[in-house]
Design an enzyme around this catalytic site. Structure first.
Site, PDB file in Angstrom:
ATOM      1  N   SER A 110      54.470  31.686  34.614  1.00  0.00           N
ATOM      2  CA  SER A 110      54.741  32.987  35.244  1.00  0.00           C
ATOM      3  C   SER A 110      56.117  33.029  35.914  1.00  0.00           C
ATOM      4  O   SER A 110      56.824  34.036  35.783  1.00  0.00           O
ATOM      5  CB  SER A 110      53.650  33.333  36.261  1.00  0.00           C
ATOM      6  N   LYS A 164      41.068  33.917  42.318  1.00  0.00           N
ATOM      7  CA  LYS A 164      41.021  35.318  41.873  1.00  0.00           C
ATOM      8  C   LYS A 164      39.895  36.115  42.539  1.00  0.00           C
ATOM      9  O   LYS A 164      40.031  37.316  42.733  1.00  0.00           O
ATOM     10  CB  LYS A 164      40.874  35.383  40.346  1.00  0.00           C
ATOM     11  N   ASP A 168      44.483  41.068  33.861  1.00  0.00           N
ATOM     12  CA  ASP A 168      43.990  40.200  32.777  1.00  0.00           C
ATOM     13  C   ASP A 168      43.207  41.017  31.757  1.00  0.00           C
ATOM     14  O   ASP A 168      43.342  40.818  30.534  1.00  0.00           O
ATOM     15  CB  ASP A 168      43.045  39.121  33.329  1.00  0.00           C
ATOM     16  N   GLY A 220      36.292  33.460  35.126  1.00  0.00           N
ATOM     17  CA  GLY A 220      36.939  34.697  35.557  1.00  0.00           C
ATOM     18  C   GLY A 220      37.535  35.481  34.399  1.00  0.00           C
ATOM     19  O   GLY A 220      37.411  36.716  34.338  1.00  0.00           O
TER      20      GLY A 220
END
Ligand SMILES: NC(=O)c1ccc[n+]([C@@H]2O[C@H](COP(=O)([O-])OP(=O)(O)OC[C@H]3O[C@@H](n4cnc5c(N)ncnc54)[C@H](OP(=O)(O)O)[C@@H]3O)[C@@H](O)[C@H]2O)c1
Length: 273
Positions: free
Chosen positions: A22, A69, A105, A131
């Site tokens: 990222s 998350k 996502d 997740g």
């Protein structure tokens, strides 16, 4: 770029973060858009402290990854409807001191899939119940995809199946899970364990769409097997770029430079091999 008193700070919080691409992707995107902004990795076991720091220091936006998350939600002032329904955020926007959570996502995976196949009326086997599976399952259910969930731990698998109102299948019984689309959402097969694969070859049929959300390596063992069996394959890079592009849009309100972001991630992955 020159870092000065006006430089805006963004980052990612998670543990561990050694693998994250990222920072590479977002810093190249900021530079391409001519923004005076920088994105750093905050690898920490103290997520509470990190989010207090985001408020105190006026950090403009954060990505949130494993294992925070879900836990991050209770620290935010507002959570958008989709992230609330999924029960996980991967993006925080600091809106003048108010921390607002989003989940990109789900949309990232949806866009990657829709580039390759029509979804409505299809059946999909989701392998994994973490997740990522939850986010993908939720948005596919909204698109009228008929779902089945398989997972190593039956309890987590059954919980996700209940959340998605769909059948749970044990990993040993995948032969019975006839599906048009298979999405591999576990970390099995990720570098440095790229020879591992949870899916038995004999369930891969020609014309099946097989997606692996792992993007390191770009072509996992599962995707190689699927290609050999005549399936259409989708690697995890598309989802990664799309979810990052949506983060860029939320933070900057600008159109994301997708090609630059893709090139940055590809180059970084090639350097690693
Ligand atoms: N391409 C992208 O943009 C993108 C976005 C998000 C995540 N990802 C990738 O997706 C993967 C999962 O992320 P997540 O957030 O869902 O993680 P998570 O919440 O920790 O869930 C991990 C999942 O993997 C399963 N698993 C782990 N090790 C296993 C093993 N040895 N054998 C069988 N199953 C195993 C877990 O099964 P149990 O329930 O039995 O433990 C669970 O279903 C990671 O590799 C992550 O990098 C990619």
């Amino acid at each position: 770029m020159t870092i000065d008193q006006n430089t805006k700070l963004y980052g990612i919080v998670g543990y561990p973060l050694g693998h994250s691409l990222s920072p590479t992707m977002h810093n190249r995107a900021f530079a391409a858009a001519g923004l005076n902004a920088v994105y750093l990795a905050f690898e920490t076991k103290d997520m509470d402290g990190c989010l207090k720091g985001v408020r105190a220091l006026g950090i403009c936006g954060m990505s949130v990854t494993i294992p925070y998350k879900t836990a991050a939600i209770s620290h935010l002032d507002e959570v958008d409807e989709l992230a609330q329904a999924i029960g996980a955020v991967n993006t925080i926007v600091n809106d003048d001191g108010r921390l607002v959570g989003y989940n990109t996502d789900a949309l990232g995976a949806l866009k990657a899939l829709e580039e390759k196949t029509r979804l409505s009326g299809k059946t999909c086997l989701l392998v994994g119940a973490g997740g990522a599976a939850r986010a993908i399952g939720y948005i596919l259910k909204e698109r009228a995809v008929e779902l089945k969930v398989a997972n190593r731990s039956p309890q987590r698998g059954e919980e996700l199946a209940e959340f998605l109102d769909c059948p749970y299948i044990a990993l040993d019984d995948l032969e019975v899970a006839n599906a048009d689309i298979l999405i591999q959402t576990t970390s099995v097969g990720m570098s440095p364990h790229e020879n591992n694969c949870l899916i038995p070859e004999n369930i891969l049929r020609e014309a099946m769409v097989v997606m692996d959300i792992i993007y390191n390596p770009i072509e996992t063992k599962l995707l190689k097997m699927a290609k050999d069996r005549g399936c259409r394959t989708i690697n995890g890079l598309g989802m990664f770029i799309h979810q990052g592009a949506e983060q860029f849009r939320l933070w900057t309100k600008l159109d994301p430079p997708r090609e630059v972001m893709t090139r940055a991630v590809m180059q970084a992955l090639m350097k690693r091999t």
